[in-house]
Design a protein around this motif. Structure first.
Motif, PDB file in Angstrom:
ATOM      1  N   ASP A 111      -1.551  87.207  46.810  1.00 33.10           N
ATOM      2  CA  ASP A 111      -0.945  86.783  45.553  1.00 33.10           C
ATOM      3  C   ASP A 111       0.486  87.279  45.415  1.00 33.10           C
ATOM      4  O   ASP A 111       0.848  88.335  45.939  1.00 33.10           O
ATOM      5  CB  ASP A 111      -1.761  87.287  44.365  1.00 33.10           C
ATOM      6  CG  ASP A 111      -1.759  88.819  44.251  1.00 33.10           C
ATOM      7  OD1 ASP A 111      -1.927  89.493  45.288  1.00 33.10           O
ATOM      8  OD2 ASP A 111      -1.585  89.338  43.135  1.00 33.10           O
ATOM      9  N   LYS A 112       1.284  86.480  44.718  1.00 30.39           N
ATOM     10  CA  LYS A 112       2.623  86.896  44.243  1.00 30.39           C
ATOM     11  C   LYS A 112       2.710  86.370  42.832  1.00 30.39           C
ATOM     12  O   LYS A 112       2.923  85.164  42.643  1.00 30.39           O
ATOM     13  CB  LYS A 112       3.726  86.252  45.083  1.00 30.39           C
ATOM     14  CG  LYS A 112       4.043  86.994  46.367  1.00 30.39           C
ATOM     15  CD  LYS A 112       5.270  87.881  46.252  1.00 30.39           C
ATOM     16  CE  LYS A 112       5.584  88.383  47.663  1.00 30.39           C
ATOM     17  NZ  LYS A 112       6.329  89.567  47.734  1.00 30.39           N
ATOM     18  N   GLY A 113       2.467  87.214  41.865  1.00 26.64           N
ATOM     19  CA  GLY A 113       2.432  86.726  40.497  1.00 26.64           C
ATOM     20  C   GLY A 113       1.365  85.658  40.349  1.00 26.64           C
ATOM     21  O   GLY A 113       0.236  85.830  40.801  1.00 26.64           O
ATOM     22  N   ASP A 161      -1.201  83.429  35.114  1.00 27.10           N
ATOM     23  CA  ASP A 161      -0.201  84.467  34.809  1.00 27.10           C
ATOM     24  C   ASP A 161      -0.410  85.722  35.646  1.00 27.10           C
ATOM     25  O   ASP A 161      -0.054  86.820  35.232  1.00 27.10           O
ATOM     26  CB  ASP A 161      -0.257  84.839  33.326  1.00 27.10           C
ATOM     27  CG  ASP A 161       0.308  83.740  32.437  1.00 27.10           C
ATOM     28  OD1 ASP A 161       1.303  83.115  32.846  1.00 27.10           O
ATOM     29  OD2 ASP A 161      -0.252  83.509  31.358  1.00 27.10           O
ATOM     30  N   VAL A 207      -2.820  88.275  38.533  1.00 27.25           N
ATOM     31  CA  VAL A 207      -4.169  88.786  38.793  1.00 27.25           C
ATOM     32  C   VAL A 207      -4.853  89.343  37.546  1.00 27.25           C
ATOM     33  O   VAL A 207      -6.045  89.161  37.341  1.00 27.25           O
ATOM     34  CB  VAL A 207      -4.132  89.846  39.912  1.00 27.25           C
ATOM     35  CG1 VAL A 207      -3.079  90.901  39.659  1.00 27.25           C
ATOM     36  CG2 VAL A 207      -5.475  90.515  40.095  1.00 27.25           C
ATOM     37  N   ALA A 208      -4.103  90.031  36.684  1.00 26.99           N
ATOM     38  CA  ALA A 208      -4.724  90.700  35.553  1.00 26.99           C
ATOM     39  C   ALA A 208      -5.135  89.709  34.474  1.00 26.99           C
ATOM     40  O   ALA A 208      -5.940  90.013  33.603  1.00 26.99           O
ATOM     41  CB  ALA A 208      -3.770  91.736  34.966  1.00 26.99           C
ATOM     42  N   SER A 209      -4.584  88.521  34.554  1.00 27.99           N
ATOM     43  CA  SER A 209      -4.811  87.530  33.512  1.00 27.99           C
ATOM     44  C   SER A 209      -5.699  86.388  33.997  1.00 27.99           C
ATOM     45  O   SER A 209      -6.375  85.726  33.221  1.00 27.99           O
ATOM     46  CB  SER A 209      -3.452  86.984  33.059  1.00 27.99           C
ATOM     47  OG  SER A 209      -3.601  85.773  32.380  1.00 27.99           O
ATOM     48  N   SER A 210      -5.703  86.158  35.304  1.00 27.28           N
ATOM     49  CA  SER A 210      -6.353  84.973  35.857  1.00 27.28           C
ATOM     50  C   SER A 210      -7.857  84.999  35.618  1.00 27.28           C
ATOM     51  O   SER A 210      -8.504  86.042  35.720  1.00 27.28           O
ATOM     52  CB  SER A 210      -6.081  84.895  37.358  1.00 27.28           C
ATOM     53  OG  SER A 210      -6.730  83.770  37.901  1.00 27.28           O
ATOM     54  N   THR A 211      -8.405  83.825  35.329  1.00 29.14           N
ATOM     55  CA  THR A 211      -9.865  83.720  35.201  1.00 29.14           C
ATOM     56  C   THR A 211     -10.472  83.124  36.465  1.00 29.14           C
ATOM     57  O   THR A 211     -11.642  82.787  36.492  1.00 29.14           O
ATOM     58  CB  THR A 211     -10.234  82.834  33.996  1.00 29.14           C
ATOM     59  OG1 THR A 211      -9.582  81.576  34.139  1.00 29.14           O
ATOM     60  CG2 THR A 211      -9.791  83.474  32.697  1.00 29.14           C
ATOM     61  N   PHE A 242     -12.160  82.845  40.090  1.00 27.08           N
ATOM     62  CA  PHE A 242     -13.212  83.595  40.770  1.00 27.08           C
ATOM     63  C   PHE A 242     -12.605  84.669  41.687  1.00 27.08           C
ATOM     64  O   PHE A 242     -13.110  85.781  41.781  1.00 27.08           O
ATOM     65  CB  PHE A 242     -14.045  82.569  41.558  1.00 27.08           C
ATOM     66  CG  PHE A 242     -15.060  83.132  42.478  1.00 27.08           C
ATOM     67  CD1 PHE A 242     -16.090  83.908  41.990  1.00 27.08           C
ATOM     68  CD2 PHE A 242     -15.008  82.859  43.843  1.00 27.08           C
ATOM     69  CE1 PHE A 242     -17.052  84.419  42.846  1.00 27.08           C
ATOM     70  CE2 PHE A 242     -15.964  83.368  44.695  1.00 27.08           C
ATOM     71  CZ  PHE A 242     -16.984  84.144  44.193  1.00 27.08           C
ATOM     72  N   GLN A 253      -6.900  87.319  43.065  1.00 27.46           N
ATOM     73  CA  GLN A 253      -5.788  87.698  43.946  1.00 27.46           C
ATOM     74  C   GLN A 253      -5.711  86.820  45.192  1.00 27.46           C
ATOM     75  O   GLN A 253      -4.943  87.122  46.105  1.00 27.46           O
ATOM     76  CB  GLN A 253      -5.905  89.164  44.358  1.00 27.46           C
ATOM     77  CG  GLN A 253      -5.409  90.115  43.271  1.00 27.46           C
ATOM     78  CD  GLN A 253      -5.434  91.556  43.713  1.00 27.46           C
ATOM     79  OE1 GLN A 253      -6.515  92.128  43.834  1.00 27.46           O
ATOM     80  NE2 GLN A 253      -4.280  92.144  43.949  1.00 27.46           N
TER      81      GLN A 253
END
Lengths: 106, 413
Positions: A15-17, A75, A77-81, A83, A86
Motif C-alpha cells: 500500500d501507498k496511502g 483513505d 489502511v486505517a480507514s479502509s473497509t 478485507f 494493506q
C-alpha cells in the motif's frame, strides 16, 4: 494451457496511502515477452475485477511489471473497509488466477 | 566497502534481531526501520496520551539490551525509531547510561503548517544522518526520514559523496529499498517460498561500494536466502513509477542490474537524477470512529440470511456509514461446520462515537431474533477512532532539516 499465473510468475503487493501496488515478475526473457503481451491493464482488470483505475509500468531489466491500483484502499489502511486493507495478498490473489500460458514456458 | 545491516522492517518486527545482527558477523552500521504511514498514526495517538512518548518503544528495549554491545563492536546504529519524538528517544537512550554518542535528526514535524492533522511529517533525506555519522555518533535516531535514507546516510558519510553524486545516491537508495523491509529481502513473504527454507529468514545486509553499487547478503548460517528472485520481489514492493522519487535523488528502477554473487546478489548500474523541488509529507488525521462485526451464516439460504440480518440492523440503526461484504466461503454439503459457513462482514464508519457504540448493542440485540444459527466471530467492541491518510507536498525551504551532533552542536542540513 489454463493454469494459475503463479506457476511462472512471482508477485509482491503493498500500500501507498489509498493506492495499492502490485509487482509481478517472471524468470526468463521468453516468459517476460509473454507477460508484457498478456498482462495488459485490461487483462489485469478482468483477473482482479475489484480494481478501478490502474496504471502499468514496465521494468524489463527486472522482467517485471508494476501495477498501481489507484484508490483501491480508500483513505488508507486505517480507514479502509477492504478485507485486506494493506493489499498484502493482492499479488497472491493474482497468482492464483487461471490464465492460458504457452506450454513452452511451463 | 561499507557493510550496512538491517534489523527491523517495521514497528513490531523481531525483537531479538538487533542482537542477532550484532553477534552474527561483521558490520559497520546497523539500521532499523520502524515507521510506516500507519505507524505514524499509532505514535500520534501515543503522543496524545503522553507528550513524552511518540517514539518506537521497542527500539529503546533493543538499545537497553544491545547498545553496549554495538559500541564495543564499533557498529553505528541508525534508526528512524524517533518517530514523532526523536529528542525524547535520544534522552531515553542517554539515560540507559551506556555513554554512547547520540546524534539526532529533526525537522520533519510540520504540525505548525498542518494544524488540522494529528501527525504531519515531511520525508527527510539522508544528509542529516550523514552529518551525525561524520561527527562520530554511535547511534543516530531520526524522525520521518525515508526508509532508504537509513542506508544512504551512512554510505554518503563513509565515501564523502556530494549532493550531486546522483548515481551513487541512487545506487545506495536501491540498496536501502531492498533492506528497509528486513526479511522481505531474504525469503520472507516470498511467492516461491516452497523452493527455499524460509522458516526463520535472516536479516539482510548491503555491502555498499564507493560508486553506490552493492552486494545484498546476510550473515552466514542464517535462514532464508538472497537470490535474484528474493531481491526482485522486494524491489517491487511499494513502488510506483520506475523513476522513484526521493528527497535526495530520483532513482531509476528500470536501470537496476542484478547479478548472482557468491554471497548473494550484486546490484549495479543504477542511474540517478536530481530530486523534485518539493518534499512529500505524510498526514494522518482522525477520520471518525469505526466498529464492525462478522456474522457467521452456516448451511442453507445464505443470501436470505444475509438479507435478513442486514434489514434488521439497518432498520434499527439506519444505513449511514455501513459497509457490507458477504464472503461466500461456504461449500455445499460440507463435512465440517466451518466449511459450511459464509462470513458476512459489516463495518460502520461515523463521526459520532455514540453511533459507533450503538452499533455493538444493536448487533447483539439481534442474537435471539434473527437468522437460524446466528452467531458472530467475536463480540463487537465499543468502537475505535480511525485515521485518514493523505499525502501533501511542500517546498524544500519550508522544512528545517537539522542534525544535532553528539556534542550538542546543531547543524542545518
Amino acid at each position: 494451457m489454463k493454469v494459475p499465473l503463479g506457476t511462472i510468475a512471482g508477485a509482491r503487493s503493498g500500500d501507498k496511502g489509498g493506492d495499492a501496488n502490485l509487482g509481478v515478475w517472471v524468470r526468463t526473457d521468453e516468459a517476460y515477452a509473454w507477460l508484457v503481451g498478456e498482462l495488459t491493464v485490461a487483462r489485469l482488470k478482468e483477473l482482479l475485477p475489484e480494481a478501478g483505475e490502474v496504471v502499468r509500468y514496465e521494468l524489463p531489466n527486472l522482467r517485471a511489471l508494476n501495477f498501481v491500483l489507484h484508490g483501491l484502499l480508500g483513505d488508507g489502511v486505517a480507514s479502509s473497509t477492504r478485507f485486506d486493507p494493506q493489499a498484502k495478498a493482492l499479488g497472491e490473489w493474482l497468482r492464483s488466477r487461471h490464465v492460458d500460458i504457452p506450454e513452452a514456458l511451463l | 566497502m561499507i557493510r550496512i545491516g538491517n534489523a527491523s522492517g517495521f514497528y513490531g518486527d523481531r525483537l531479538g534481531a538487533v542482537r542477532e545482527m550484532l553477534e552474527g558477523g561483521e558490520l559497520d552500521v546497523l539500521t532499523g526501520d520502524y515507521l510506516a504511514e500507519l505507524t505514524m498514526l499509532i505514535l500520534g495517538r501515543d503522543r496524545v496520551k503522553d507528550a513524552g512518548l511518540g517514539y518506537a518503544k521497542t527500539f529503546l528495549r533493543q538499545m537497553e539490551d544491545c547498545l553496549g554491545l554495538a559500541v564495543e563492536r564499533g557498529v553505528t546504529v541508525v534508526a528512524n525509531a524517533g518517530g514523532l519524538n526523536p529528542r525524547g528517544l535520544a534522552a531515553a537512550i542517554d539515560k540507559l547510561g551506556v555513554g554512547a554518542r547520540i546524534g539526532v535528526v529533526t525537522g520533519d514535524d510540520l504540525r505548525a503548517d498542518f494544524p488540522e492533522a494529528l501527525t504531519a511529517n515531511a520525508y527527510l533525506g539522508a544528509w542529516g544522518i550523514a552529518e551525525c555519522v561524520r561527527a562520530g555518533a554511535d547511534v543516530v535516531v531520526t524522525g520521518r526520514v525515508t526508509d532508504a535514507s537509513l542506508v544512504v546516510g551512512p554510505a554518503a558519510a563513509h565515501f564523502g559523496w556530494a549532493r550531486e553524486d546522483w548515481d551513487a545516491l541512487a545506487g545506495a537508495t536501491v540498496a536501502g529499498h531492498v533492506l528497509e523491509c528486513g526479511t522481505q529481502a531474504t525469503g520472507g513473504n516470498y511467492s516461491f517460498f516452497t523452493s527455499l527454507d524460509v522458516d526463520r529468514p535472516g536479516f539482510p545486509i548491503a555491502e555498499v561500494e564507493a560508486d553506490g553499487s552493492s552486494v545484498i547478503t546476510k550473515h552466514e548460517g542464517t535462514g532464508g536466502a538472497v537470490t535474484i528472485d528474493t531481491v526482485t520481489a522486494q524491489l517491487l514492493y511499494e513502488i510506483g513509477d520506475p523513476a522513484y522519487p526521493g528527497p535526495d535523488v530520483v532513482s531509476h528502477f528500470d536501470t537496476i542490474e542484478l547479478a548472482e554473487h557468491a554471497r548473494g546478489v550484486r546490484i549495479s548500474g543504477v542511474r540517478g537524477s536530481p530530486p523534485p523541488e518539493t518534499l512529500k509529507v505524510c498526514l494522518n488525521s482522525l477520520g471518525g470512529f469505526r466498529n464492525g462485526t462478522t456474522f457467521v451464516l452456516s448451511g442453507l439460504d445464505v443470501p436470505e440470511k444475509a438479507a435478513l440480518v442486514r434489514r434488521q440492523l439497518e432498520g434499527a440503526l439506519g444505513t449511514e456509514g455501513l459497509t457490507w461484504t458477504l464472503a461466500r466461503t461456504d461449500q455445499p454439503d460440507a463435512d465440517t461446520e466451518e466449511t459450511a459457513s459464509a462470513l458476512l462482514h459489516v463495518t460502520i464508519k461515523t463521526p459520532d462515537p455514540k453511533r459507533a457504540k450503538a452499533f455493538s448493542r444493536t448487533a447483539i440485540e439481534l442474537a435471539l431474533g434473527s437468522y437460524p444459527g446466528f452467531h458472530v466471530t467475536a463480540p463487537p467492541s465499543d468502537g475505535t477512532p480511525f485515521g485518514v491518510y493523505r499525502a501533501a507536498y511542500v517546498p524544500r525551504d519550508r522544512v528545517a532539516h537539522q542534525a544535532t551532533l553528539p556534542d550538542g552542536k546543531v547543524v542545518a542540513v
